[in-house]
Scaffold this motif. Structure first.
Motif, mmCIF file in Angstrom:
data_model
loop_
_atom_site.group_PDB
_atom_site.id
_atom_site.type_symbol
_atom_site.label_atom_id
_atom_site.label_comp_id
_atom_site.label_asym_id
_atom_site.label_seq_id
_atom_site.Cartn_x
_atom_site.Cartn_y
_atom_site.Cartn_z
ATOM 1 N N UNK A 92 0.830 -1.202 0.000
ATOM 2 C CA UNK A 92 0.000 0.000 0.000
ATOM 3 C C UNK A 92 0.865 1.252 0.000
ATOM 4 N N UNK A 93 1.879 1.254 0.850
ATOM 5 C CA UNK A 93 2.783 2.402 0.921
ATOM 6 C C UNK A 93 3.565 2.562 -0.386
ATOM 7 N N UNK A 94 4.056 1.446 -0.906
ATOM 8 C CA UNK A 94 4.904 1.490 -2.094
ATOM 9 C C UNK A 94 4.137 1.963 -3.324
ATOM 10 N N UNK A 95 2.946 1.411 -3.557
ATOM 11 C CA UNK A 95 2.227 1.776 -4.786
ATOM 12 C C UNK A 95 1.773 3.223 -4.739
ATOM 13 N N UNK A 96 1.432 3.721 -3.546
ATOM 14 C CA UNK A 96 1.057 5.131 -3.424
ATOM 15 C C UNK A 96 2.263 6.025 -3.724
ATOM 16 N N UNK A 97 3.402 5.686 -3.138
ATOM 17 C CA UNK A 97 4.605 6.480 -3.372
ATOM 18 C C UNK A 97 5.089 6.385 -4.803
ATOM 19 N N UNK A 98 5.038 5.175 -5.377
ATOM 20 C CA UNK A 98 5.511 4.987 -6.751
ATOM 21 C C UNK A 98 4.657 5.768 -7.742
ATOM 22 N N UNK A 99 3.360 5.878 -7.473
ATOM 23 C CA UNK A 99 2.482 6.663 -8.346
ATOM 24 C C UNK A 99 2.852 8.143 -8.283
ATOM 25 N N UNK A 100 3.208 8.618 -7.091
ATOM 26 C CA UNK A 100 3.632 10.011 -6.945
ATOM 27 C C UNK A 100 4.937 10.259 -7.688
ATOM 28 N N UNK A 101 5.877 9.340 -7.553
ATOM 29 C CA UNK A 101 7.161 9.468 -8.250
ATOM 30 C C UNK A 101 6.949 9.446 -9.759
ATOM 31 N N UNK A 102 6.052 8.597 -10.220
ATOM 32 C CA UNK A 102 5.763 8.513 -11.656
ATOM 33 C C UNK A 102 5.289 9.859 -12.196
ATOM 34 N N UNK A 103 4.415 10.524 -11.452
ATOM 35 C CA UNK A 103 3.938 11.841 -11.890
ATOM 36 C C UNK A 103 5.072 12.863 -11.879
ATOM 37 N N UNK A 104 5.946 12.749 -10.900
ATOM 38 C CA UNK A 104 7.070 13.675 -10.805
ATOM 39 C C UNK A 104 8.013 13.527 -11.998
ATOM 40 N N UNK A 105 8.102 12.313 -12.522
ATOM 41 C CA UNK A 105 8.988 12.030 -13.653
ATOM 42 C C UNK A 105 8.229 12.044 -14.986
#
Length: 203
Positions: A92-105
């Motif tokens: 849960x923590x990882x997929x939420x964070x990874x989605x944020x990073x994806x938008x940042x990149x």
């Protein structure tokens, strides 16, 4: 030092001093300031605009996600009864964070990844799918046998858990998952949640 080597060194320093620390913060679901966010976004754009900058940034991200997910795997509980809750909380923590990073990149996805894929490089993935691939390789694949039910459970429970693992394994092979779907890909989700079809809208 030639220009290409100097740029490579610059990108390495940018990664170590700015990008990696902030990505780590985001993957812990902690926030960064709006000023830091804007600075990172601009920096990523500038790096992608460099000769071979997108390629080097992509390589750094891939290596980072491999190391990061291996760290989650190493911290796993040895007690199988604790593993599903550990897996779900980390996921849960990882997929939420990874989605944020994806938008940042976004610039990397749009200006380098898409170009590579248009040229036939199917091994190149979006930043989000790089994260998911490393999760599957380093966490889901090695842990899934332990997530499957032990022989002592009832046949109905065993079939349900085996179905969940099989569905998750299939979904991890997809490169068209939405963030909404990722949120449902928890091991302890109800079967109807895990097996739901792709929503029409992404997030």
């Amino acid at each position: 030092m030639d220009t290409s080597r100097a740029r490579s060194t610059d990108i390495q320093q940018i990664w170590q001093r700015l990008l990696e620390p902030n990505i780590t913060v985001l993957l812990r679901n902690e926030s960064i300031s709006s000023q830091a966010h804007a600075g990172i976004y601009t920096t990523i754009y500038n790096v992608v605009m460099m000769d071979h900058g997108g390629q080097q940034l992509y390589a750094q991200l891939s290596a980072f996600y491999a190391t990061y997910t291996m760290g989650i795997y190493k911290a796993r509980p040895e007690d199988d009864s604790l593993l599903p809750s550990y897996y779900d909380s980390q996921w849960t923590r990882f997929c939420r964070g990874a989605a944020t990073v994806d938008r940042l990149f976004n610039y990397l996805n749009r200006d380098w990844v898409e170009l590579q894929r248009d040229e036939g490089r199917r091994d190149v993935k979006t930043v989000l799918n790089v994260a998911l691939t490393q999760w599957r390789i380093n966490i889901f694949d090695p842990l899934s046998p332990r997530l499957e039910p032990p022989p002592a459970v009832s046949e109905a429970d065993a079939e349900e858990k085996e179905t969940r693992v099989a569905i998750l394994r299939t979904k991890f092979a997809s490169e068209s998952l939405t963030v909404r779907e990722l949120r449902k890909m928890r091991f302890s989700s109800t079967q109807s949640d895990v097996a739901s079809s792709h929503p029409s809208e992404g997030e």
